[in-house]
Design a protein around this motif. Sequence first.
Motif, PDB file in Angstrom:
ATOM      1  N   GLY A   1       0.738  -1.383   0.079  1.00  0.00           N
ATOM      2  CA  GLY A   1      -0.128   0.050   0.117  1.00  0.00           C
ATOM      3  C   GLY A   1       0.874   1.403   0.118  1.00  0.00           C
ATOM      4  N   ILE A   2       1.853   1.341   0.895  1.00  0.00           N
ATOM      5  CA  ILE A   2       2.473   2.674   1.002  1.00  0.00           C
ATOM      6  C   ILE A   2       3.502   2.767  -0.295  1.00  0.00           C
ATOM      7  CG2 ILE A   2       4.265   3.805   2.061  1.00  0.00           C
ATOM      8  CD1 ILE A   2       3.430   2.450   4.556  1.00  0.00           C
ATOM      9  N   TYR A   3       4.155   1.549  -0.773  1.00  0.00           N
ATOM     10  CA  TYR A   3       4.950   1.721  -2.097  1.00  0.00           C
ATOM     11  C   TYR A   3       3.886   2.110  -3.092  1.00  0.00           C
ATOM     12  CZ  TYR A   3       7.402  -0.468  -6.271  1.00  0.00           C
ATOM     13  OH  TYR A   3       7.810  -0.441  -7.507  1.00  0.00           O
ATOM     14  N   THR A   4       2.717   1.653  -3.225  1.00  0.00           N
ATOM     15  CA  THR A   4       1.975   2.136  -4.150  1.00  0.00           C
ATOM     16  C   THR A   4       1.325   3.538  -4.047  1.00  0.00           C
ATOM     17  OG1 THR A   4       0.760  -0.106  -4.531  1.00  0.00           O
ATOM     18  CG2 THR A   4      -0.703   1.414  -5.248  1.00  0.00           C
ATOM     19  N   ALA A   5       1.317   3.958  -3.059  1.00  0.00           N
ATOM     20  CA  ALA A   5       0.985   5.297  -2.749  1.00  0.00           C
ATOM     21  C   ALA A   5       2.022   6.196  -3.230  1.00  0.00           C
ATOM     22  CB  ALA A   5       0.776   5.760  -1.290  1.00  0.00           C
ATOM     23  N   SER A   6       3.402   5.696  -2.699  1.00  0.00           N
ATOM     24  CA  SER A   6       4.527   6.364  -3.384  1.00  0.00           C
ATOM     25  C   SER A   6       4.647   6.581  -5.045  1.00  0.00           C
ATOM     26  CB  SER A   6       5.775   5.988  -2.948  1.00  0.00           C
ATOM     27  OG  SER A   6       6.318   4.729  -3.451  1.00  0.00           O
ATOM     28  N   LYS A   7       4.262   5.450  -5.653  1.00  0.00           N
ATOM     29  CA  LYS A   7       4.150   5.438  -7.021  1.00  0.00           C
ATOM     30  C   LYS A   7       2.941   6.290  -7.772  1.00  0.00           C
ATOM     31  CE  LYS A   7       7.956   2.963  -7.171  1.00  0.00           C
ATOM     32  NZ  LYS A   7       9.160   4.020  -7.517  1.00  0.00           N
ATOM     33  N   PHE A   8       2.014   6.307  -7.081  1.00  0.00           N
ATOM     34  CA  PHE A   8       0.655   7.246  -7.602  1.00  0.00           C
ATOM     35  C   PHE A   8       1.298   8.722  -7.552  1.00  0.00           C
ATOM     36  CE2 PHE A   8      -2.202   3.464  -7.803  1.00  0.00           C
ATOM     37  CZ  PHE A   8      -3.307   4.216  -8.043  1.00  0.00           C
ATOM     38  N   ALA A   9       1.988   9.110  -6.349  1.00  0.00           N
ATOM     39  CA  ALA A   9       2.488  10.028  -6.237  1.00  0.00           C
ATOM     40  C   ALA A   9       3.590  10.865  -7.077  1.00  0.00           C
ATOM     41  CB  ALA A   9       2.987  10.462  -4.699  1.00  0.00           C
ATOM     42  N   VAL A  10       4.378   9.609  -7.641  1.00  0.00           N
ATOM     43  CA  VAL A  10       5.301  10.163  -8.838  1.00  0.00           C
ATOM     44  C   VAL A  10       4.512  10.210  -9.842  1.00  0.00           C
ATOM     45  CG1 VAL A  10       7.210   9.105 -10.125  1.00  0.00           C
ATOM     46  CG2 VAL A  10       7.140   8.826  -7.558  1.00  0.00           C
ATOM     47  N   ARG A  11       3.811   9.592 -10.118  1.00  0.00           N
ATOM     48  CA  ARG A  11       2.953   9.622 -11.449  1.00  0.00           C
ATOM     49  C   ARG A  11       2.164  10.818 -11.193  1.00  0.00           C
ATOM     50  NH1 ARG A  11      -3.044   6.446 -12.289  1.00  0.00           N
ATOM     51  NH2 ARG A  11      -3.819   7.762 -14.096  1.00  0.00           N
ATOM     52  N   GLY A  12       1.362  11.349 -10.432  1.00  0.00           N
ATOM     53  CA  GLY A  12       0.600  12.853 -10.377  1.00  0.00           C
ATOM     54  C   GLY A  12       1.751  13.830 -10.500  1.00  0.00           C
TER      55      GLY A  12
END
Length: 309
Positions: free
Chosen positions: A159-170
């Motif tokens: 979940g946190i890894y995914t959140a970090s990658k969503f943030a990089v995407r945005g």
Amino acid sequence: MGEETKDWASRVAFISGGVSGLGFGIARAFALARMRLALSYRNEDYRSKAAAWFAQNGLEEPLWVRLDVTDREGFARAAEQVEAHFGAVHVVVNNAGVSVFGNTAEASHADYDWIMGVNFGGVVNGVVSFLPALRRATGRRHVVNIASMAAYLSGPQAGIYTASKFAVRGLTESLRYNLVPLGIGCSLVCPALVATNAWDSAFRRPAEFADSGFGEVNRSALEHFGKAFSAGMDPLEAGQRILSGMSEEKGLIFTHPEFAEDFKAIYEDSLAALPLDEAPPERLEVERMRRAANKAALEGREITIGDLN
């Protein structure tokens, strides 16, 4: 050298985490395209092995930059060092990251601080530190932010890894609108399984983030999971695909083809979630103006808040 990548010859690129895994795959692809490189590292053994590859292939030795990507002052010094050494910086690849698994409902502040600090904070540090140098340079320039297919696909164990990658995407998708008018390309890269040791990040957790809510690492289970990475794409192939995407000025670079089923489901679920009632004309006009401003930015116009109202 491929025709589509020849314009990168002699361009200077900085790659964080560029001595192992995907970062080294990108470094090799860039070097074979005759780019000049600065590679950050933390592990001396990885750096030595990378240096041996450059020597064996008769390629220019990179500038080696020892760096913790969470160190803002260190990143600023790295940018100064690279620009002073080469005289210019044309490409920055923000690649370093950690891949950590665990039940997000059990996560501690330390889990969030470590994973977000490296995976998102490291990208932010690279962007803030190197963009001034890219703006001073001329000719072809590019920012490459490495995310993951996790920037689109979530699951129960990262979940946190995914959140970090969503943030990089945005961040990257938004930054592109600001950089295109400056003549600087910007790409979000979302790789999937690559044949690396990225799965073992939990074994290298810094002491200051030791208070994990995930509990003690189950070494045997994690090592068994890590065997799946042997089926991953060769890092050099992934690097070559990234370089080709840069050459084509792609804002979004997918390296792996196996996700049509997932994107179809995302598309269908998103459309199904939209209310069926009709929006009022005033709101439709606001969204029309937003779309027009985005299109104008990608055509080279600098957009201000005045263009949005």
